[in-house]
Design a protein around this motif. Structure first.
Motif, PDB file in Angstrom:
ATOM      1  N   LEU A 292       0.764  -1.074   0.110  1.00 48.18           N
ATOM      2  CA  LEU A 292      -0.084  -0.024   0.138  1.00 48.18           C
ATOM      3  C   LEU A 292       0.883   1.245   0.027  1.00 48.18           C
ATOM      4  CD1 LEU A 292      -2.834  -1.265   2.615  1.00 48.18           C
ATOM      5  CD2 LEU A 292      -2.863  -0.940  -0.021  1.00 48.18           C
ATOM      6  N   LEU A 293       2.032   1.248   0.839  1.00 50.82           N
ATOM      7  CA  LEU A 293       2.833   2.281   0.759  1.00 50.82           C
ATOM      8  C   LEU A 293       3.379   2.701  -0.394  1.00 50.82           C
ATOM      9  CD1 LEU A 293       4.245   4.583   2.549  1.00 50.82           C
ATOM     10  CD2 LEU A 293       5.885   2.996   2.748  1.00 50.82           C
ATOM     11  N   ASN A 294       4.082   1.553  -1.156  1.00 52.08           N
ATOM     12  CA  ASN A 294       4.469   1.422  -2.659  1.00 52.08           C
ATOM     13  C   ASN A 294       3.354   2.331  -3.261  1.00 52.08           C
ATOM     14  OD1 ASN A 294       6.966   0.797  -2.007  1.00 52.08           O
ATOM     15  ND2 ASN A 294       6.585  -1.393  -2.615  1.00 52.08           N
ATOM     16  N   LYS A 295       2.182   1.759  -3.632  1.00 48.70           N
ATOM     17  CA  LYS A 295       1.370   2.304  -4.400  1.00 48.70           C
ATOM     18  C   LYS A 295       0.973   3.583  -3.952  1.00 48.70           C
ATOM     19  CE  LYS A 295      -2.092   2.220  -7.296  1.00 48.70           C
ATOM     20  NZ  LYS A 295      -1.575   2.197  -8.588  1.00 48.70           N
ATOM     21  N   TYR A 296       1.153   4.070  -2.852  1.00 48.52           N
ATOM     22  CA  TYR A 296       0.615   5.417  -2.590  1.00 48.52           C
ATOM     23  C   TYR A 296       1.897   6.422  -2.924  1.00 48.52           C
ATOM     24  CZ  TYR A 296       0.305   9.997   0.415  1.00 48.52           C
ATOM     25  OH  TYR A 296       0.282  11.115   0.403  1.00 48.52           O
ATOM     26  N   LEU A 297       2.978   6.029  -2.765  1.00 45.74           N
ATOM     27  CA  LEU A 297       4.117   6.627  -3.447  1.00 45.74           C
ATOM     28  C   LEU A 297       4.061   6.754  -4.734  1.00 45.74           C
ATOM     29  CD1 LEU A 297       7.005   5.647  -0.611  1.00 45.74           C
ATOM     30  CD2 LEU A 297       5.807   7.939  -1.025  1.00 45.74           C
ATOM     31  N   LEU A 298       3.915   5.642  -5.476  1.00 44.62           N
ATOM     32  CA  LEU A 298       4.065   5.526  -7.004  1.00 44.62           C
ATOM     33  C   LEU A 298       3.024   6.333  -7.647  1.00 44.62           C
ATOM     34  CD1 LEU A 298       5.617   2.086  -7.166  1.00 44.62           C
ATOM     35  CD2 LEU A 298       6.814   4.118  -7.740  1.00 44.62           C
TER      36      LEU A 298
ATOM     37  N   ARG B  69       2.798   1.369 -10.384  1.00 47.32           N
ATOM     38  CA  ARG B  69       2.850   2.958 -10.719  1.00 47.32           C
ATOM     39  C   ARG B  69       1.845   2.957 -11.939  1.00 47.32           C
ATOM     40  NH1 ARG B  69       6.753   6.125 -14.268  1.00 47.32           N
ATOM     41  NH2 ARG B  69       5.972   8.182 -13.750  1.00 47.32           N
ATOM     42  N   PHE B  70       1.351   1.870 -12.473  1.00 47.18           N
ATOM     43  CA  PHE B  70       0.229   1.834 -13.608  1.00 47.18           C
ATOM     44  C   PHE B  70      -1.066   1.137 -13.134  1.00 47.18           C
ATOM     45  CE2 PHE B  70       4.635   2.053 -15.517  1.00 47.18           C
ATOM     46  CZ  PHE B  70       4.338   3.513 -16.160  1.00 47.18           C
ATOM     47  N   LEU B  71      -1.059   0.347 -12.312  1.00 46.77           N
ATOM     48  CA  LEU B  71      -1.939  -0.527 -12.052  1.00 46.77           C
ATOM     49  C   LEU B  71      -2.639  -0.132 -10.414  1.00 46.77           C
ATOM     50  CD1 LEU B  71      -0.873  -3.913 -13.533  1.00 46.77           C
ATOM     51  CD2 LEU B  71      -2.544  -2.203 -14.801  1.00 46.77           C
ATOM     52  N   PRO B  72      -3.873  -0.509 -10.264  1.00 45.85           N
ATOM     53  CA  PRO B  72      -4.389  -0.359  -8.772  1.00 45.85           C
ATOM     54  C   PRO B  72      -3.901  -1.605  -8.132  1.00 45.85           C
ATOM     55  CG  PRO B  72      -6.144  -0.358 -10.493  1.00 45.85           C
ATOM     56  CD  PRO B  72      -4.910  -0.777 -11.242  1.00 45.85           C
ATOM     57  N   VAL B  73      -3.967  -1.696  -6.805  1.00 44.63           N
ATOM     58  CA  VAL B  73      -3.364  -2.522  -5.892  1.00 44.63           C
ATOM     59  C   VAL B  73      -4.304  -3.953  -6.036  1.00 44.63           C
ATOM     60  CG1 VAL B  73      -3.136  -3.338  -3.460  1.00 44.63           C
ATOM     61  CG2 VAL B  73      -2.370  -1.090  -4.350  1.00 44.63           C
ATOM     62  N   SER B  74      -5.580  -3.540  -6.127  1.00 46.26           N
ATOM     63  CA  SER B  74      -6.490  -4.931  -6.190  1.00 46.26           C
ATOM     64  C   SER B  74      -6.390  -5.573  -7.255  1.00 46.26           C
ATOM     65  CB  SER B  74      -8.071  -4.144  -6.239  1.00 46.26           C
ATOM     66  OG  SER B  74      -8.218  -3.265  -7.274  1.00 46.26           O
TER      67      SER B  74
END
Length: 197
Positions: free
Chosen positions: A25-31, A97-102
């Motif tokens: 989740l942190l990576n997704k938020y940052l990217l 960076r390009f796709l949602p986490v889900s």
């Protein structure tokens, strides 16, 4: 004493899942949300943290015995596992960076499929037909999800599939190398190599 051991194991498993979800989740938020453009730098931070925490767990907390690398062959095998793991994390971070986490996690559900394929290609080991049959709905579900994903990105999808395949390759290589004669020393390195698989 037995209760303490069970609680310790439960605590470790909980910490692993929590850190796995937290880093994702942190990576997704940052990217994505924050616009950070350096996924490989995030991977470097991840690997550095894994190495430091593993060293603390081995050297200071004595969770597993400290062992040294005894030959060049062992060094190359550890390096191969490390490289494959690093590639899986780099590609996974790029895909975030390009796709949602889900959607990323849905694609990651195909890991058993890739594991079965690599296990067959590398060891000629065949699973029971029921195992292959259970993989069909998983792969079909990812194909359906890919077609209906509103924020689908081809490059992100390729990176995500590559990360999933690399994760499966690491699992197969790990099984082969850990079961090799005289290579029982790999297990103490497992936290460093395989944290956040």
């Amino acid at each position: 004493m037995k209760t303490n051991s069970k609680l310790f194991t439960i605590g470790l498993v909980t910490a692993w899942y929590s850190s796995n979800i937290g880093v994702l989740l942190l990576n997704k938020y940052l990217l994505s949300n924050y616009g950070f453009r350096y996924p490989i730098f995030l991977t470097m931070c991840h690997m550095t943290a894994c190495s430091l925490l593993s060293y603390i767990a081995i050297a200071w907390m004595k969770m597993v015995p400290m062992q040294t690398i005894r030959s060049r062959v062992q060094f190359f095998k550890i390096s191969a596992l490390s490289l494959v793991f690093c590639v899986s994390v780099v590609f996974g971070n790029i895909s975030l960076r390009f796709l949602p986490v889900s959607f990323n996690q849905a694609v990651g559900a195909t890991t058993p499929f890739f594991t079965a394929v690599f296990a067959y290609l590398m060891t000629l080991k065949r699973e029971a037909w029921l195992t292959y049959l259970t993989l069909v709905p998983v792969v079909a579900g990812v194909i359906i999800a890919s077609g209906g994903e509103p924020s689908f990105n081809l490059f992100g999808f390729i990176m995500c599939i590559s990360a999933t395949a690399a994760r499966a390759l690491k699992t197969v290589l790990q099984g082969i190398l850990l079961s090799s004669e005289g290579l029982g020393m790999f297990m103490p390195f497992a936290p460093a190599l395989f944290c956040m698989a």
